[in-house]
Design an enzyme around this catalytic site. Structure first.
Site, PDB file in Angstrom:
ATOM      1  N   HIS A  63       9.656  46.508  53.521  1.00  0.00           N
ATOM      2  CA  HIS A  63       8.716  47.176  54.419  1.00  0.00           C
ATOM      3  C   HIS A  63       7.538  47.558  53.528  1.00  0.00           C
ATOM      4  CE1 HIS A  63      11.369  47.729  57.929  1.00  0.00           C
ATOM      5  NE2 HIS A  63      12.352  48.003  57.074  1.00  0.00           N
ATOM      6  N   ASP A  92       9.410  42.974  57.077  1.00  0.00           N
ATOM      7  CA  ASP A  92      10.065  43.448  58.308  1.00  0.00           C
ATOM      8  C   ASP A  92       9.078  44.312  59.106  1.00  0.00           C
ATOM      9  OD1 ASP A  92      11.904  44.256  60.209  1.00  0.00           O
ATOM     10  OD2 ASP A  92      13.255  45.247  58.795  1.00  0.00           O
ATOM     11  N   ARG A  93       7.976  43.696  59.549  1.00  0.00           N
ATOM     12  CA  ARG A  93       6.862  44.458  60.128  1.00  0.00           C
ATOM     13  C   ARG A  93       7.101  44.880  61.574  1.00  0.00           C
ATOM     14  NH1 ARG A  93       3.728  46.635  62.678  1.00  0.00           N
ATOM     15  NH2 ARG A  93       1.495  47.006  62.399  1.00  0.00           N
ATOM     16  N   LYS A  94       7.938  44.142  62.292  1.00  0.00           N
ATOM     17  CA  LYS A  94       8.227  44.454  63.703  1.00  0.00           C
ATOM     18  C   LYS A  94       6.952  44.694  64.497  1.00  0.00           C
ATOM     19  CE  LYS A  94      12.718  46.580  62.742  1.00  0.00           C
ATOM     20  NZ  LYS A  94      12.569  46.870  61.283  1.00  0.00           N
ATOM     21  N   ASP A  97       2.276  44.755  69.391  1.00  0.00           N
ATOM     22  CA  ASP A  97       1.028  45.030  70.108  1.00  0.00           C
ATOM     23  C   ASP A  97       0.503  43.760  70.790  1.00  0.00           C
ATOM     24  OD1 ASP A  97      -1.324  46.424  70.967  1.00  0.00           O
ATOM     25  OD2 ASP A  97      -1.240  47.665  69.163  1.00  0.00           O
ATOM     26  N   GLY A  99      -1.766  40.401  71.480  1.00  0.00           N
ATOM     27  CA  GLY A  99      -2.055  39.277  70.589  1.00  0.00           C
ATOM     28  C   GLY A  99      -3.236  39.504  69.669  1.00  0.00           C
ATOM     29  N   THR A 101      -4.633  42.226  68.536  1.00  0.00           N
ATOM     30  CA  THR A 101      -4.411  43.272  67.527  1.00  0.00           C
ATOM     31  C   THR A 101      -3.431  42.795  66.451  1.00  0.00           C
ATOM     32  OG1 THR A 101      -4.863  45.010  69.129  1.00  0.00           O
ATOM     33  CG2 THR A 101      -3.625  45.660  67.171  1.00  0.00           C
ATOM     34  N   TYR A 212      26.835  50.021  61.454  1.00  0.00           N
ATOM     35  CA  TYR A 212      27.180  48.902  60.574  1.00  0.00           C
ATOM     36  C   TYR A 212      28.339  48.080  61.108  1.00  0.00           C
ATOM     37  CZ  TYR A 212      24.235  50.936  56.910  1.00  0.00           C
ATOM     38  OH  TYR A 212      23.180  51.404  56.190  1.00  0.00           O
ATOM     39  N   ARG A 230      21.278  49.267  51.868  1.00  0.00           N
ATOM     40  CA  ARG A 230      21.945  50.280  51.047  1.00  0.00           C
ATOM     41  C   ARG A 230      23.269  49.803  50.471  1.00  0.00           C
ATOM     42  NH1 ARG A 230      20.400  54.779  55.456  1.00  0.00           N
ATOM     43  NH2 ARG A 230      20.226  52.821  56.651  1.00  0.00           N
TER      44      ARG A 230
HETATM   45  P1  5BU Z   1      20.515  49.255  55.507  1.00  0.00           P
HETATM   46  O1  5BU Z   1      20.263  50.065  54.288  1.00  0.00           O
HETATM   47  O2  5BU Z   1      21.401  48.028  55.226  1.00  0.00           O
HETATM   48  O3  5BU Z   1      21.015  50.079  56.663  1.00  0.00           O
HETATM   49  O4  5BU Z   1      19.067  48.709  55.880  1.00  0.00           O
HETATM   50  C1  5BU Z   1      18.819  47.937  57.018  1.00  0.00           C
HETATM   51  C2  5BU Z   1      17.425  47.370  56.986  1.00  0.00           C
HETATM   52  O5  5BU Z   1      17.263  46.492  58.098  1.00  0.00           O
HETATM   53  C3  5BU Z   1      16.310  48.395  57.103  1.00  0.00           C
HETATM   54  O6  5BU Z   1      15.195  47.898  56.372  1.00  0.00           O
HETATM   55  C4  5BU Z   1      15.969  48.431  58.573  1.00  0.00           C
HETATM   56  O7  5BU Z   1      14.604  48.714  58.798  1.00  0.00           O
HETATM   57  C5  5BU Z   1      16.255  46.993  58.970  1.00  0.00           C
HETATM   58  N1  5BU Z   1      16.706  46.808  60.357  1.00  0.00           N
HETATM   59  C6  5BU Z   1      17.863  47.372  60.854  1.00  0.00           C
HETATM   60  O8  5BU Z   1      18.576  48.080  60.144  1.00  0.00           O
HETATM   61  N2  5BU Z   1      18.234  47.144  62.146  1.00  0.00           N
HETATM   62  C7  5BU Z   1      17.516  46.385  62.989  1.00  0.00           C
HETATM   63  O9  5BU Z   1      17.893  46.178  64.133  1.00  0.00           O
HETATM   64  C8  5BU Z   1      16.317  45.800  62.459  1.00  0.00           C
HETATM   65  C9  5BU Z   1      15.953  46.035  61.160  1.00  0.00           C
HETATM   66 BR1  5BU Z   1      15.277  44.737  63.527  1.00  0.00          BR
END
Ligand code: 5BU
Length: 259
Positions: A63, A92-94, A97, A99, A101, A212, A230
């Site tokens: 990010h 991971d910009r997601k 908005d 088109g 922008t 998870y 993590r």
């Molecule tokens: P983690 O530390 O394994 O929990 O990190 C997960 C990463 O994936 C983190 O950068 C979130 O912004 C990213 N993520 C997510 O956890 N779940 C989603 O649905 C999406 C992205 Br899209």
């Protein structure tokens, strides 16, 4: 369900997008379906961890707007490192908005994402114009886009109809869209790439809505790429952990192909 699983080789043969081809080829060559999500606060840390784990991953996800010392120069250094170590970069910009922008946010602004990131992602909430805007910037750079079909977090609003729309639009724009972020459901178009975050071997949640699943469950449910944050950088040794997740992920894939 019941349908046989499409291998990485088959996906590679059908891939229209050059970034999808590079990713699948990299996964096959290095025998890894592991993407490390390096949310470590500093680009200097991202660079040093990427160097340690580079041989174990097919992709490093960041990010850029959550790195305090970020600069275009450092991001270009990450790009060089990715070429040297044969992995792709995923910002991971997601995007979410209209088109016109997102076109600016992707090409310009402080991060100039399209210049260094092989892959980025977008919500489909605003309608297909978001894909068209991003593709105007991304296609000339041979980049690839993932659509968010689902999120790992508790209470996410993406329901079955929403997911189906993501799958439909992905097929419609499959020159640019290389796959999805999802939980690994198999009703997604079989030749696109499913990437799954929210993967951890021990934890079940993080107290802020993250949910998870294990890498084995995700791959059994049809995912292609496991995204681990993590679980890797939050452990004692990022190198040991990424080796471990890589082995588990690849074994689960070869087992799924046999079964
Ligand atoms: P983690 O530390 O394994 O929990 O990190 C997960 C990463 O994936 C983190 O950068 C979130 O912004 C990213 N993520 C997510 O956890 N779940 C989603 O649905 C999406 C992205 Br899209």
């Amino acid at each position: 369900m019941g349908m046989s699983r499409v291998s990485y080789e088959e996906k590679l043969k059908h891939a229209k997008n050059p970034t999808a081809q590079r990713l699948l080829l990299c996964m096959l060559e290095k025998q890894t379906n592991l993407c490390a999500s390096l949310d470590v606060g500093k680009i200097s840390e991202v660079l040093s961890i990427s160097e340690q784990i580079g041989s174990d991953v097919c992709m490093v996800k960041i990010h850029a707007d959550a790195l305090s010392d970020v600069s275009i120069d450092a991001l270009l250094t990450l790009q060089e490192l990715s070429e040297k170590n044969n992995f792709l970069i995923f910002e991971d910009r997601k995007f979410a908005d209209i088109g016109s922008t997102v076109r600016m946010q992707y090409a310009e602004g402080p991060y100039r994402i399209v210049e260094w990131s092989d892959i980025t992602n977008a919500h489909i909430l605003p309608g297909p114009g978001i894909i068209e805007g991003l593709s105007e910037v991304g296609m000339p750079h041979h980049r690839g886009l993932l659509l968010l079909a689902e999120m790992s977090s508790h209470g996410a609003l993406m329901d079955e109809q929403y997911r189906k729309t993501a799958y439909e639009w992905a097929e419609k724009y499959s020159e640019f869209v290389i796959g999805f972020i999802g939980k690994g459901r198999t009703e997604a178009p079989q030749y696109l790439i499913m990437c799954t975050p929210g993967i951890h071997l021990e934890a079940l949640s993080d107290g802020l809505g993250q949910q998870y699943q294990s890498p084995i469950d995700a791959i059994a449910a049809g995912t292609d790429v496991i995204i681990v944050g993590r679980g890797i950088y939050g452990s004692g040794s990022a190198q040991t952990a990424s080796r471990h997740y890589r082995e588990i992920g690849w074994d689960a894939y070869t087992q799924a192909m046999r079964g």
